[in-house]
Design an enzyme around this catalytic site. Structure first.
Site, PDB file in Angstrom:
ATOM      1  N   ASP A  66       0.820  -1.208   0.000  1.00  0.00           N
ATOM      2  CA  ASP A  66       0.000   0.000   0.000  1.00  0.00           C
ATOM      3  C   ASP A  66       0.855   1.259   0.000  1.00  0.00           C
ATOM      4  O   ASP A  66       2.082   1.196   0.123  1.00  0.00           O
ATOM      5  CB  ASP A  66      -0.955  -0.007   1.215  1.00  0.00           C
ATOM      6  CG  ASP A  66      -0.276  -0.504   2.494  1.00  0.00           C
ATOM      7  OD1 ASP A  66       0.962  -0.449   2.580  1.00  0.00           O
ATOM      8  OD2 ASP A  66      -0.987  -0.948   3.409  1.00  0.00           O
ATOM      9  N   ASP A 135      -7.440  -2.760  14.157  1.00  0.00           N
ATOM     10  CA  ASP A 135      -8.840  -2.903  13.725  1.00  0.00           C
ATOM     11  C   ASP A 135      -9.032  -4.106  12.795  1.00  0.00           C
ATOM     12  O   ASP A 135     -10.088  -4.272  12.196  1.00  0.00           O
ATOM     13  CB  ASP A 135      -9.343  -1.614  13.060  1.00  0.00           C
ATOM     14  CG  ASP A 135      -8.616  -1.286  11.742  1.00  0.00           C
ATOM     15  OD1 ASP A 135      -7.694  -2.047  11.353  1.00  0.00           O
ATOM     16  OD2 ASP A 135      -8.970  -0.286  11.108  1.00  0.00           O
ATOM     17  N   HIS A 137      -7.258  -4.794  10.033  1.00  0.00           N
ATOM     18  CA  HIS A 137      -6.952  -4.623   8.604  1.00  0.00           C
ATOM     19  C   HIS A 137      -5.681  -5.381   8.215  1.00  0.00           C
ATOM     20  O   HIS A 137      -4.812  -5.636   9.042  1.00  0.00           O
ATOM     21  CB  HIS A 137      -6.864  -3.139   8.214  1.00  0.00           C
ATOM     22  CG  HIS A 137      -5.683  -2.385   8.724  1.00  0.00           C
ATOM     23  ND1 HIS A 137      -5.740  -1.077   9.141  1.00  0.00           N
ATOM     24  CD2 HIS A 137      -4.376  -2.742   8.885  1.00  0.00           C
ATOM     25  CE1 HIS A 137      -4.547  -0.678   9.512  1.00  0.00           C
ATOM     26  NE2 HIS A 137      -3.700  -1.664   9.373  1.00  0.00           N
TER      27      HIS A 137
HETATM   28  P1  PGA Z   1       2.342  -2.026  12.486  1.00  0.00           P
HETATM   29  O1  PGA Z   1       1.103  -1.889  11.496  1.00  0.00           O
HETATM   30  O2  PGA Z   1       3.191  -3.094  11.942  1.00  0.00           O
HETATM   31  O3  PGA Z   1       3.047  -0.698  12.439  1.00  0.00           O
HETATM   32  O4  PGA Z   1       1.782  -2.342  13.829  1.00  0.00           O
HETATM   33  C1  PGA Z   1       0.509  -3.056  11.034  1.00  0.00           C
HETATM   34  C2  PGA Z   1      -0.577  -2.694  10.060  1.00  0.00           C
HETATM   35  O5  PGA Z   1      -1.211  -1.639  10.206  1.00  0.00           O
HETATM   36  O6  PGA Z   1      -0.823  -3.480   9.139  1.00  0.00           O
END
Ligand code: PGA
Length: 259
Positions: A66, A135, A137
């Site tokens: 992304d 959340d 995702h």
């Molecule tokens: P993080 O984010 O690795 O910084 O905890 C994970 C994500 O949002 O997919």
């Protein structure tokens, strides 16, 4: 079902996944890696620095999950910059072969379709690294995302913006939109490797792996994939009902199986 590997440190998790990536780099003719950003994959990239030294990586292709929309690509927190800093430069990969969705406002209307085509033309992703949001995702597929979705523009939830504010000077600076591979895109990768560390991820991990398959928990899409490895620390595993079974399975796994 997903194989769930519970390890006692992030470094051990990084090493396990890095070993598998080295195997792909050495054995697959045109290896295609699915790259993730955020804090979670960093132990994998760190472990790869040492392990890939001296290996031929000139043929390694990669696709990031992304990118923020409307954030200048030269901004240090654009995912193009993050991937350059954390992956391309330290591992000595060819920047031309490592792609990140294009978040420029002018081209965002077709950037998703362009990216899908590039992934297909590269032969698809061999191993997709995934983090998980609090959340639920994966990529930036926020709750409610279609399991059939492909790379497209999405609006970030306020929870995700708050989680990511630590990378910016203030919450206001965190973009509201992103372009992300869809759940359908991610499900086409041949091997999904989802990592999660820390208490804050425990609920999302349990919901994704042991709850109902639901667009409300986008990471539950992994239940639909035939080859998934979930690598977690004890804290992130703390809500898993079947934790003892996962440990037992891993301890008794034939050594030839790999991950
Ligand atoms: P993080 O984010 O690795 O910084 O905890 C994970 C994500 O949002 O997919």
């Amino acid at each position: 079902m997903a194989e769930v590997v519970i390890l006692d440190s992030r470094a051990a998790a990084g090493a396990l996944v890095a070993d598998e990536i080295v195997r792909l780099v050495d054995e697959v003719r045109n290896p295609v890696l699915g790259l993730a950003t955020g804090s979670t994959p960093l132990p994998v990239y760190e472990a790869l620095r040492e392990r890939l030294a001296g290996h031929d990586v000139s043929h390694v292709r990669g696709f990031a999950l992304d990118e923020y929309v409307g954030l200048d690509v030269t901004h240090p927190e654009s995912y193009r910059s993050v991937i350059t800093r954390e992956v391309i430069e330290p591992l000595g990969l060819d920047p031309e072969l490592i792609r990140v969705p294009n978040g420029a406002l002018e081209t965002v209307r077709h950037a998703g379709d362009d990216y899908e085509r590039e992934i297909i033309d590269a032969g698809g992703v061999d191993l997709q690294i995934l983090g998980i949001g609090t959340d639920g995702h994966i990529g930036f597929n926020e709750p409610g995302s279609s399991f059939a979705s492909t790379t497209r523009l999405k609006t970030l939830t306020e929870q995700t913006r708050a989680d990511n504010a630590r990378f910016f000077d203030s919450l206001d600076e965190v973009p509201r939109h992103c372009i992300t591979q869809g759940l359908g895109t991610i499900l086409r990768a041949r091997h999904l490797v989802l990592l999660a560390f820390g208490d804050a991820k425990a609920e999302a991990v349990a919901a994704a792996l042991e709850g109902p398959v639901s667009a409300m928990i986008p990471a539950s899409a992994v239940q639909l994939h035939p080859h998934v490895t979930v690598v977690v620390d004890e804290a992130a595993a703390s809500r898993l009902e079947l934790a003892d079974y996962y440990r037992y399975s891993y301890e008794n796994k034939p050594s030839w199986q790999g991950i």
